[in-house]
Design a protein around this motif. Structure first.
Motif, PDB file in Angstrom:
ATOM      1  N   ASN A 376       0.825  -1.204   0.000  1.00  0.00           N
ATOM      2  CA  ASN A 376       0.000   0.000   0.000  1.00  0.00           C
ATOM      3  C   ASN A 376       0.865   1.262   0.000  1.00  0.00           C
ATOM      4  O   ASN A 376       1.855   1.345   0.714  1.00  0.00           O
ATOM      5  N   ASP A 377       0.480   2.245  -0.788  1.00  0.00           N
ATOM      6  CA  ASP A 377       1.201   3.522  -0.793  1.00  0.00           C
ATOM      7  C   ASP A 377       0.359   4.631  -0.163  1.00  0.00           C
ATOM      8  O   ASP A 377       0.637   5.814  -0.315  1.00  0.00           O
ATOM      9  N   ARG A 378      -0.699   4.230   0.546  1.00  0.00           N
ATOM     10  CA  ARG A 378      -1.596   5.209   1.168  1.00  0.00           C
ATOM     11  C   ARG A 378      -1.403   5.296   2.677  1.00  0.00           C
ATOM     12  O   ARG A 378      -2.260   5.799   3.390  1.00  0.00           O
ATOM     13  N   PHE A 379      -0.293   4.790   3.175  1.00  0.00           N
ATOM     14  CA  PHE A 379      -0.071   4.836   4.618  1.00  0.00           C
ATOM     15  C   PHE A 379       0.049   6.281   5.105  1.00  0.00           C
ATOM     16  O   PHE A 379       0.643   7.128   4.441  1.00  0.00           O
ATOM     17  N   SER A 380      -0.522   6.510   6.285  1.00  0.00           N
ATOM     18  CA  SER A 380      -0.430   7.838   6.889  1.00  0.00           C
ATOM     19  C   SER A 380       1.021   8.158   7.230  1.00  0.00           C
ATOM     20  O   SER A 380       1.790   7.289   7.624  1.00  0.00           O
ATOM     21  N   LYS A 381       1.375   9.416   7.077  1.00  0.00           N
ATOM     22  CA  LYS A 381       2.716   9.887   7.445  1.00  0.00           C
ATOM     23  C   LYS A 381       2.682  10.681   8.751  1.00  0.00           C
ATOM     24  O   LYS A 381       3.680  11.262   9.151  1.00  0.00           O
ATOM     25  N   LEU A 382       1.530  10.689   9.388  1.00  0.00           N
ATOM     26  CA  LEU A 382       1.372  11.455  10.620  1.00  0.00           C
ATOM     27  C   LEU A 382       1.874  10.662  11.824  1.00  0.00           C
ATOM     28  O   LEU A 382       1.814   9.434  11.843  1.00  0.00           O
ATOM     29  N   LYS A 383       2.346  11.395  12.827  1.00  0.00           N
ATOM     30  CA  LYS A 383       2.840  10.765  14.053  1.00  0.00           C
ATOM     31  C   LYS A 383       1.735   9.943  14.717  1.00  0.00           C
ATOM     32  O   LYS A 383       0.588  10.396  14.811  1.00  0.00           O
ATOM     33  N   HIS A 384       2.074   8.747  15.149  1.00  0.00           N
ATOM     34  CA  HIS A 384       1.192   7.790  15.814  1.00  0.00           C
ATOM     35  C   HIS A 384       0.261   7.046  14.853  1.00  0.00           C
ATOM     36  O   HIS A 384      -0.431   6.107  15.281  1.00  0.00           O
ATOM     37  N   TYR A 385       0.222   7.455  13.569  1.00  0.00           N
ATOM     38  CA  TYR A 385      -0.655   6.785  12.598  1.00  0.00           C
ATOM     39  C   TYR A 385       0.127   6.016  11.537  1.00  0.00           C
ATOM     40  O   TYR A 385      -0.443   5.642  10.498  1.00  0.00           O
ATOM     41  N   ARG A 386       1.388   5.765  11.784  1.00  0.00           N
ATOM     42  CA  ARG A 386       2.203   5.062  10.800  1.00  0.00           C
ATOM     43  C   ARG A 386       1.640   3.674  10.516  1.00  0.00           C
ATOM     44  O   ARG A 386       1.151   2.996  11.408  1.00  0.00           O
ATOM     45  N   PHE A 387       1.738   3.244   9.259  1.00  0.00           N
ATOM     46  CA  PHE A 387       1.262   1.937   8.777  1.00  0.00           C
ATOM     47  C   PHE A 387      -0.259   1.816   8.771  1.00  0.00           C
ATOM     48  O   PHE A 387      -0.795   0.728   8.556  1.00  0.00           O
ATOM     49  N   ILE A 388      -0.947   2.941   8.971  1.00  0.00           N
ATOM     50  CA  ILE A 388      -2.407   2.947   8.911  1.00  0.00           C
ATOM     51  C   ILE A 388      -2.833   3.574   7.579  1.00  0.00           C
ATOM     52  O   ILE A 388      -2.445   4.711   7.284  1.00  0.00           O
ATOM     53  N   PRO A 389      -3.610   2.864   6.746  1.00  0.00           N
ATOM     54  CA  PRO A 389      -4.083   3.460   5.495  1.00  0.00           C
ATOM     55  C   PRO A 389      -4.920   4.707   5.788  1.00  0.00           C
ATOM     56  O   PRO A 389      -5.787   4.694   6.668  1.00  0.00           O
TER      57      PRO A 389
END
Length: 503
Positions: A376-389
């Motif tokens: 997946n290339d839609r992973f969040s780049k925000l702190k605490h949300y890594r690896f979450i689409p």
């Protein structure tokens, strides 16, 4: 024995992989997941429940989760892994219960897949699913002991005391549900006392179970006392509950557009009435009757979860023991008919082939879904949300940038909406009450208390959801009306209108 252990491990691994493909692929949009993560995050960061952040349930689940956040990383993804384990164990113990009830093994696999298919959209980590797991473990231990001894009324101090500790932990997850389950757990065998000689045995069982239940209660008392949070605990977890005015009646399920839910909402109370008549009104003559009696009592206890909010997820969680009971009873009746048929071998082979094909399809599909997730290339780049689409990173960043800009100007920004934690988590902020802004979660003073608090805010900006978007059904509308009537709207940021105090 070794073969059984290996088989159980293989089955758990298959369940885990299927559950993994169900939970980790979800987008960043589940508020229940975010609220539960935020509770655990707060504790992991040194905050105390009730005193430093508002919640109305008991603190056991966030405390346990916070330990894993400290060890494996303070990420929402860590909570999802815990959710996978929790719900995998739920399905695994359903399997173990069915095996103990001597359901056909291949049929058990089919039924497990059927249960998964009904529940897969709702599997998550929260106190209700945690209580369900404890309930299922309790059912399994009780059934194992009863089938081994061929009697419901027989005491074993160690087992009853240990079960008491286990069931007592439900109180530390949710006080109302846990107390109800614990009461039924202690007293339910009184329903079938027929002889004076059984009274002494029943008293032994009740005392051992009560003593076991007192252990987690004492631990909770010590926790509240050591941290000096009794007043705050009483405010939110006891007195504050009375301010919760929202409810969903059971009739909502009967009117539901989903046929399976509507069907189950009729079957569940029907099967409970049937079990009551079969095991309490009538005499228990067989081992099957004794099994059904235990399932009946736990089914009634578990159903407390359905009230006062009888939505789909609460219904499915609360109905699980009743659904297992229903499947068991139907199996017993079908078995009577099949045993009279000459083609029973053919039927068994058909069930076996179907279960293998179905399991293989689900397993391969789950692996494929998981592989696609990893790419997946839609992973969040925000702190605490890594690896979450996530498809809403930009929206979150817009709100967070506004909050941080105002903070630099020494001005406070509060989001008075159910989604507040979605924006506060990445910037490591927590605003008590405002970040869990729901009816019933605001302490004994409820909405009036929040309005009084806002009247003393002199250097703050309040964000409330724009009327173009639907609000959470538990949104404190009186507080919203107070803001609109008494504060001045000065801006719009993302989905929110910005208000400040009128001058």
């Amino acid at each position: 024995m070794a073969k059984k252990v290996i088989r159980d491990i293989i089955i758990f691994v298959i369940i885990f992989i299927i559950m993994c493909s169900t939970i980790i692929i979800r987008d960043l949009n589940d508020l229940d997941e975010l609220w539960n993560y935020n509770f655990a995050k707060n504790i992991a960061e040194g905050r105390l429940p009730y005193k430093d952040f508002n919640m109305i349930q008991m603190p056991l689940l966030p405390i346990v989760c916070s330990i894993f956040l400290k060890i494996f990383g303070n990420q929402l993804f860590t909570m999802r892994i815990l959710s996978i384990f929790l719900n995998s164990f739920i399905l695994f113990f359903i399997y173990k219960i069915m095996k103990l009830l001597k359901l056909n093994e291949n049929l058990t696999y089919i039924l497990l897949i059927g249960i998964y298919s009904v529940y897969y959209n709702y599997f998550s980590i929260d106190y209700n699913f945690s209580i369900l797991l404890i309930t299922l473990i309790g059912i399994y231990i009780e059934l194992y002991f009863i089938n081994k001894n061929k009697s419901v009324i027989i005491s074993n101090i160690k087992i009853d005391f240990g079960l008491g500790i286990l069931i007592g932990c439900t109180i530390l997850l949710k006080q109302t549900t846990g107390l109800f389950i614990s009461l039924i757990f202690v007293f339910y065998k009184v329903l079938i006392v027929l002889k004076k000689s059984e009274v002494k045995e029943i008293l032994k069982i009740m005392v051992a179970r009560l003593l076991g239940i007192f252990i987690p209660i004492c631990i909770m008392i010590i926790y509240l006392s050591v941290n000096h949070i009794w007043l705050e605990f009483m405010d939110y977890a006891i007195y504050g509950i009375k301010t919760f005015s929202n409810y969903i009646p059971y009739t909502f399920l009967l009117k539901n557009s989903k046929i399976n839910i509507k069907f189950l909402s009729i079957l569940v109370p029907t099967i409970i009435i049937y079990m009551y008549v079969r095991t309490i009104i009538k005499e228990q003559k067989t081992q099957e009757d004794k099994n059904i009696f235990v399932l009946f009592c736990y089914s009634v206890a578990s159903l407390i979860v359905v009230f006062p909010i009888s939505d789909i997820i609460h219904f499915l969680i609360g109905s699980m023991p009743a659904i297992i009971s229903m499947l068991y009873i139907i199996y017993l009746e079908i078995k009577k008919v099949i045993n009279k048929e000459k083609n029973i071998i053919f039927i068994k082979e058909y069930v076996k082939a179907f279960s293998v094909i179905l399991t293989v399809i689900f397993f391969i599909t789950s692996i494929t879904i998981t592989i696609n997730y990893l790419n997946n290339d839609r992973f969040s780049k925000l702190k605490h949300y890594r690896f979450i689409p996530s498809q809403i990173d930009d929206d979150i960043l817009k709100i967070d940038s506004y909050i941080q800009e105002k903070n630099l100007e020494k001005q406070n920004v509060y989001i008075l909406d159910a989604t507040a934690c979605l924006y506060m988590i990445p910037i490591d902020k927590y605003n008590k009450d405002y970040d869990m802004f729901l009816k019933g979660n605001l302490g004994a003073k409820g909405e009036k208390g929040q309005i009084d608090k806002l009247k003393n805010e002199n250097n703050a900006f309040i964000l409330i959801l724009n009327d173009n978007y639907s609000r959470n059904w538990q949104n404190p509308e009186k507080v919203r009306k107070y803001i609109i009537d008494n504060w001045s709207k000065i801006d719009t940021v993302g989905n929110f209108d910005v208000y400040t105090r009128s001058t």
